[in-house]
Design a protein around this motif. Structure first.
Motif, PDB file in Angstrom:
ATOM      1  N   PHE A  18      -4.895   2.335  -5.381  1.00 46.61           N
ATOM      2  CA  PHE A  18      -4.076   1.230  -4.879  1.00 46.61           C
ATOM      3  C   PHE A  18      -4.953   0.154  -4.244  1.00 46.61           C
ATOM      4  O   PHE A  18      -4.816  -1.034  -4.529  1.00 46.61           O
ATOM      5  N   ILE A  19      -5.881   0.584  -3.376  1.00 49.18           N
ATOM      6  CA  ILE A  19      -6.752  -0.371  -2.686  1.00 49.18           C
ATOM      7  C   ILE A  19      -7.656  -1.100  -3.680  1.00 49.18           C
ATOM      8  O   ILE A  19      -7.828  -2.320  -3.602  1.00 49.18           O
ATOM      9  N   ASN A  20      -8.233  -0.366  -4.627  1.00 46.64           N
ATOM     10  CA  ASN A  20      -9.170  -0.975  -5.567  1.00 46.64           C
ATOM     11  C   ASN A  20      -8.521  -2.038  -6.434  1.00 46.64           C
ATOM     12  O   ASN A  20      -9.117  -3.085  -6.685  1.00 46.64           O
ATOM     13  N   VAL A  21      -7.317  -1.779  -6.923  1.00 47.88           N
ATOM     14  CA  VAL A  21      -6.670  -2.728  -7.825  1.00 47.88           C
ATOM     15  C   VAL A  21      -6.124  -3.921  -7.059  1.00 47.88           C
ATOM     16  O   VAL A  21      -6.247  -5.066  -7.500  1.00 47.88           O
ATOM     17  N   LEU A  22      -5.550  -3.685  -5.888  1.00 50.46           N
ATOM     18  CA  LEU A  22      -4.975  -4.799  -5.135  1.00 50.46           C
ATOM     19  C   LEU A  22      -6.045  -5.573  -4.380  1.00 50.46           C
ATOM     20  O   LEU A  22      -5.906  -6.768  -4.139  1.00 50.46           O
ATOM     21  N   SER A  23      -7.131  -4.913  -4.028  1.00 53.25           N
ATOM     22  CA  SER A  23      -8.205  -5.584  -3.298  1.00 53.25           C
ATOM     23  C   SER A  23      -9.534  -4.960  -3.703  1.00 53.25           C
ATOM     24  O   SER A  23     -10.046  -5.220  -4.785  1.00 53.25           O
ATOM     25  N   ALA A  24     -10.087  -4.114  -2.834  1.00 50.52           N
ATOM     26  CA  ALA A  24     -11.374  -3.455  -3.104  1.00 50.52           C
ATOM     27  C   ALA A  24     -11.619  -2.443  -2.008  1.00 50.52           C
ATOM     28  O   ALA A  24     -10.930  -2.413  -0.991  1.00 50.52           O
ATOM     29  N   GLY A  25     -12.634  -1.591  -2.189  1.00 49.72           N
ATOM     30  CA  GLY A  25     -13.046  -0.704  -1.118  1.00 49.72           C
ATOM     31  C   GLY A  25     -12.580   0.722  -1.231  1.00 49.72           C
ATOM     32  O   GLY A  25     -12.890   1.544  -0.361  1.00 49.72           O
ATOM     33  N   GLY A  26     -11.841   1.062  -2.305  1.00 48.39           N
ATOM     34  CA  GLY A  26     -11.379   2.433  -2.442  1.00 48.39           C
ATOM     35  C   GLY A  26     -12.514   3.437  -2.555  1.00 48.39           C
ATOM     36  O   GLY A  26     -12.381   4.589  -2.129  1.00 48.39           O
ATOM     37  N   SER A  27     -13.635   2.997  -3.096  1.00 49.20           N
ATOM     38  CA  SER A  27     -14.785   3.905  -3.222  1.00 49.20           C
ATOM     39  C   SER A  27     -15.360   4.290  -1.867  1.00 49.20           C
ATOM     40  O   SER A  27     -16.118   5.254  -1.767  1.00 49.20           O
ATOM     41  N   MET A  28     -15.004   3.540  -0.828  1.00 49.24           N
ATOM     42  CA  MET A  28     -15.417   3.908   0.517  1.00 49.24           C
ATOM     43  C   MET A  28     -14.762   5.226   0.934  1.00 49.24           C
ATOM     44  O   MET A  28     -15.270   5.937   1.809  1.00 49.24           O
ATOM     45  N   LEU A  29     -13.637   5.567   0.283  1.00 53.71           N
ATOM     46  CA  LEU A  29     -12.966   6.843   0.531  1.00 53.71           C
ATOM     47  C   LEU A  29     -13.435   7.920  -0.443  1.00 53.71           C
ATOM     48  O   LEU A  29     -13.659   9.061  -0.061  1.00 53.71           O
ATOM     49  N   THR A  30     -13.574   7.539  -1.712  1.00 55.32           N
ATOM     50  CA  THR A  30     -13.839   8.542  -2.733  1.00 55.32           C
ATOM     51  C   THR A  30     -15.285   9.037  -2.742  1.00 55.32           C
ATOM     52  O   THR A  30     -15.532  10.227  -2.956  1.00 55.32           O
ATOM     53  N   LEU A 216       1.032   1.306  -8.972  1.00 55.91           N
ATOM     54  CA  LEU A 216       1.785   0.741  -7.850  1.00 55.91           C
ATOM     55  C   LEU A 216       1.207  -0.603  -7.420  1.00 55.91           C
ATOM     56  O   LEU A 216       1.942  -1.558  -7.124  1.00 55.91           O
ATOM     57  N   ALA A 217      -0.124  -0.714  -7.395  1.00 57.77           N
ATOM     58  CA  ALA A 217      -0.770  -1.952  -6.964  1.00 57.77           C
ATOM     59  C   ALA A 217      -0.455  -3.119  -7.894  1.00 57.77           C
ATOM     60  O   ALA A 217      -0.308  -4.258  -7.439  1.00 57.77           O
ATOM     61  N   VAL A 218      -0.344  -2.855  -9.190  1.00 59.00           N
ATOM     62  CA  VAL A 218       0.003  -3.916 -10.146  1.00 59.00           C
ATOM     63  C   VAL A 218       1.343  -4.523  -9.782  1.00 59.00           C
ATOM     64  O   VAL A 218       1.516  -5.748  -9.790  1.00 59.00           O
ATOM     65  N   ARG A 219       2.297  -3.696  -9.411  1.00 62.18           N
ATOM     66  CA  ARG A 219       3.621  -4.198  -9.065  1.00 62.18           C
ATOM     67  C   ARG A 219       3.617  -5.010  -7.782  1.00 62.18           C
ATOM     68  O   ARG A 219       4.321  -6.011  -7.668  1.00 62.18           O
TER      69      ARG A 219
END
Length: 248
Positions: A18-30, A216-219
């Motif tokens: 969700f974070i990556n598609v709508l913005s960025a930074g999801g890899s900070m979690l993964t 979800l982020a696309v929507r």
């Protein structure tokens, strides 16, 4: 891998997608999760690309079905990013892990300044190839290099640079961003695979969650306040990354 670890990969993958598609930074979690589960940093870096590719496929498909597409411009922007990504992935396999954080902090500081500058006057004309200047292509190469190298926060750079240079709506920037990230991540993933730095079980579980998060982020992005979501989520991600790296 235990059931709890598998569920954690799916759940964190969903948030990250969700974070990556709508913005960025999801890899900070993964990335930290993959390393916590026992993967070495370079292997975690490679395995994370499996999730990035599949969440990007989901996002691109969602945007295309909604009519948000401009394949010609997207390909022109993606070509220099792909070349940069190949160089970045090669560098990631050569350098010590300590360099990752220094590069990440510098990139996030630059991106934060760009996002917090006064909003540019949007150019509402149709985005044509003539508006893609050499500076835009060079920026795509540099961002691709960074993305191939470390990936964390790369979407912030795409958002900040395209928003400033092309002066298009942030929601529209996001459509280009996910397409470019998909194309440049494929060769980067291949390079990590050739060096045996991908663990598919971990990557596919992470991707299972991230694909739902991307859907979800696309929507949200296509909604009436999509651009507002992108701007403030991006700023929050920048702050979180910089604070995390400087204080911990």
């Amino acid at each position: 891998m235990s059931l709890l670890e598998a569920l954690a990969l799916v759940a964190i993958g969903g948030v990250a997608g969700f974070i990556n598609v709508l913005s960025a930074g999801g890899s900070m979690l993964t990335l930290p999760l993959l390393m916590f589960l026992g993967l070495p940093p370079q292997t975690a870096n490679g395995t994370n690309r499996v999730s990035i590719v599949l969440q990007s496929v989901t996002a691109v498909g969602g945007f295309f079905r909604a009519g948000a597409r401009d394949i010609g411009i997207s390909l022109r922007l993606a070509i220099p990013a792909v070349f940069g990504s190949l160089l970045g992935a090669w560098l990631a396999l050569q350098v010590p892990d300590a360099l990752f954080e220094a590069v990440l902090v510098a990139a996030m500081v630059i991106a934060s300044v760009m996002m917090l500058l006064p909003q540019p006057r949007l150019d509402t004309r149709t985005l044509t190839p003539e508006r893609l200047t050499p500076v835009v292509y060079l920026a795509m190469f540099v961002i691709g290099l960074y993305g191939g190298f470390i990936q964390v926060g790369v979407g912030v750079l795409f958002i900040a640079v395209l928003y400033r240079l092309l002066r298009i709506d942030l929601a529209q920037v996001n459509v280009f961003k996910v397409f470019i990230i998909l194309l440049y991540t494929l060769p980067a993933l291949a390079m990590f695979m050739l060096n045996d730095q991908v663990r598919w079980g971990y990557g596919l579980l992470l991707a299972l969650g991230s694909m739902f998060g991307a859907w979800l982020a696309v929507r949200v992005n296509l909604g009436p306040r999509g651009a507002v979501w992108v701007k403030w989520l991006t700023i929050a991600v920048i702050v979180a990354i910089v604070v995390r790296l400087l204080l911990f």
